[in-house]
Design an enzyme around this catalytic site. Structure first.
Site, short mmCIF file in Angstrom:
data_model
loop_
_atom_site.label_atom_id
_atom_site.label_comp_id
_atom_site.label_asym_id
_atom_site.label_seq_id
_atom_site.Cartn_x
_atom_site.Cartn_y
_atom_site.Cartn_z
N HIS A 24 0.94 -1.27 -0.05
CA HIS A 24 -0.30 -0.12 0.18
C HIS A 24 0.82 1.05 -0.05
CE1 HIS A 24 -2.62 3.16 1.86
NE2 HIS A 24 -3.56 2.18 1.39
N ASP A 41 3.53 -4.33 8.02
CA ASP A 41 2.18 -3.47 7.93
C ASP A 41 1.10 -4.50 7.94
OD1 ASP A 41 0.04 -2.31 7.05
OD2 ASP A 41 0.78 -1.64 5.05
N GLN A 77 -4.13 -4.80 7.38
CA GLN A 77 -5.21 -5.78 6.86
C GLN A 77 -4.99 -7.10 7.69
OE1 GLN A 77 -7.84 -4.61 5.23
NE2 GLN A 77 -6.80 -2.78 4.42
N LYS A 115 -9.70 0.08 11.24
CA LYS A 115 -9.93 -1.42 10.28
C LYS A 115 -10.40 -2.45 11.20
CE LYS A 115 -6.83 0.49 6.67
NZ LYS A 115 -7.52 0.78 5.59
N CYS A 162 -4.93 2.55 -3.48
CA CYS A 162 -3.71 3.24 -3.04
C CYS A 162 -2.59 2.23 -3.36
CB CYS A 162 -3.96 3.34 -1.62
SG CYS A 162 -5.33 4.74 -1.01
#
Ligand code: PMP
Length: 414
Positions: free
Chosen positions: A119, A196, A199, A222, A362
């Site tokens: 991302h 990261d 998600q 999220k 993104c």
């Protein structure tokens, strides 16, 4: 399976008389009443600035904030609450590491390794760092199914690699990367790794010690928490060595005109100014909500929805599922429709009350590599149902080119 929609007040909304079908959870999730109540309760009964005031209410607010830190620590399996820094979100967390740890480590001729699926929030901070430092950004290729091979990642680590930053789960295809093996390979090469987890945290029980990640980031919004709050986990010794990212109130032991500034220890050193205290409290309530539901239940729901979506959408003439989301179900299914622009598909669904994300998510460099203009992404949360997926499949049978109209200014963010 119990219908959890009743826990989320916004899901009772209708648009032009059509019930909302919210399938853009990878962008942000809706909030359960438990989180809304925690926010209201904080402001109604505990609001004060933290770590500063010598009065009862300030102590209550400080305790709530630190209690939230403890809940995040336990949720991530971190060894110590001091390893948890509250940030504004994943983007803020990655920038913090790039601008402190990264700037101190990466020099001319060095390399930073990222994956081809990153991302922008885990790409641009490293790209800018490399440009400024005269370093090279090495990008590990992603295969046609959207997978990164741990061996390819290991092969990209060279003698000048000073840092690696990798997505745990792709926000475009939902691919789960073999992060444990990747971190192990990086550590064998003496390379620290930032993961990261934006998600991943909403869909699986993450254990930062099991992954052996040096830094791990995620966003509260999220995972059913409020917007504007997120987390940077950092291994204690690494965090302790970081200079402040921003300087200001709350970061210093004392300041005098003629002596060097003395900073407080982490995590407060990395939380300059008034933090998002209510946000942290709301995030803790969100993590409690998921914990109560149980990770097995979250996984069961994700698997059911992803498998059903792959089968039901794949049956619609002209629809192709991108990648292999059913192999590692993480709540994301991206599709393309033959001859129809993703915006047209999104526009058609929108007109029927269905919210999905269409475009490049993104991650335009990844979409370029996949040779796609964009995708239509369905991303699931615990409240979604197979009936909603069936509704999308039914609507896809009637989509035509030219359904999209850029009539709202948000169109520029697509
Ligand atoms: N990384 C990934 C994989 C993401 O999906 C996102 C959000 N779409 C981000 C980083 C950025 O998160 P935030 O906007 O909450 O900072």
């Amino acid at each position: 399976m119990t219908d959890l929609a009743a826990d989320f007040p916004i899901l009772a909304s209708t648009f032009d008389g059509r019930p909302l079908v919210y399938l853009d959870n990878a962008a942000t999730t809706q909030k359960p009443r438990a989180v809304l109540d925690a926010l209201t309760d904080f402001y109604a009964s505990a609001n004060a600035n933290i770590g500063r005031g010598h009065y009862a209410l300030a102590r209550i607010a400080t305790d709530r904030y630190e209690e939230a830190r403890g809940i995040v620590q336990r949720a991530l399996g971190a060894a110590d609450p001091a390893e948890i820094v509250f940030t504004g979100g994943t983007t803020d967390s990655v920038n913090m590491v790039a601008e402190t740890f990264g700037r101190g480590r990466v020099g001319a001729g060095d390399e930073v390794v990222v994956c081809g699926m990153e991302h922008n929030s885990n790409l641009l901070p490293w790209r800018r760092l490399c440009e400024d430092a005269g370093a090279r950004l090495a990008v590990v290729p992603v295969d046609a199914s959207g997978r990164v091979d741990a061996g390819d990642f290991a092969a990209a680590l060279g003698p000048r690699t000073r840092m690696a930053a990798v997505a745990h789960v792709s926000n475009v295809l939902g691919t789960v990367n073999p992060v444990r093996e990747m971190v192990a390979a990086a550590h064998r090469a003496g390379v620290p790794v930032l993961v990261d987890g934006a998600q991943a945290v909403p869909h699986m029980q993450v254990d930062v010690r099991d992954l052996d990640a040096d830094f791990y980031c995620f966003s509260g919004h999220k995972v059913y928490g409020p917007q504007g709050v997120g987390v940077l986990y950092g291994r204690r010794d690494l965090l302790a060595a970081l200079p402040p990212y921003q300087v200001g109130g709350g970061t210093v032991k004392g300041v005098s005109a003629d002596e060097p500034v003395r900073y407080v220890p982490v995590p407060a050193r990395l939380e300059a100014g008034t933090p998002n205290v209510a946000g942290a409290v709301g995030l803790a309530a969100a993590l409690r909500y998921v914990d109560k539901l149980g990770w097995d239940e979250v996984r069961r729901r994700d698997e059911r929805l992803v498998r059903h979506a792959v089968a039901a959408l794949g049956e619609v003439p002209g629809v192709r599922v991108v990648g292999a989301p059913q192999e590692t179900p993480s709540g994301i299914v991206s599709i393309v429709v033959d001859g129809i622009h993703p915006y047209d598909v999104g526009g058609h669904l929108d007109r029927h009350g269905v919210a999905v994300r269409s475009g490049v998510h993104c991650a335009s460099t990844f979409l370029d590599d996949l040779g796609l203009l964009g995708t239509v992404r369905l991303s699931f949360a615990v409240y979604n149902t197979v009936a909603e997926v069936d509704r999308v499949a039914e609507l896809l049978r009637t989509v035509r080119p030219g359904s999209w109209t850029a009539e709202h200014p948000t169109a520029r963010f697509l």
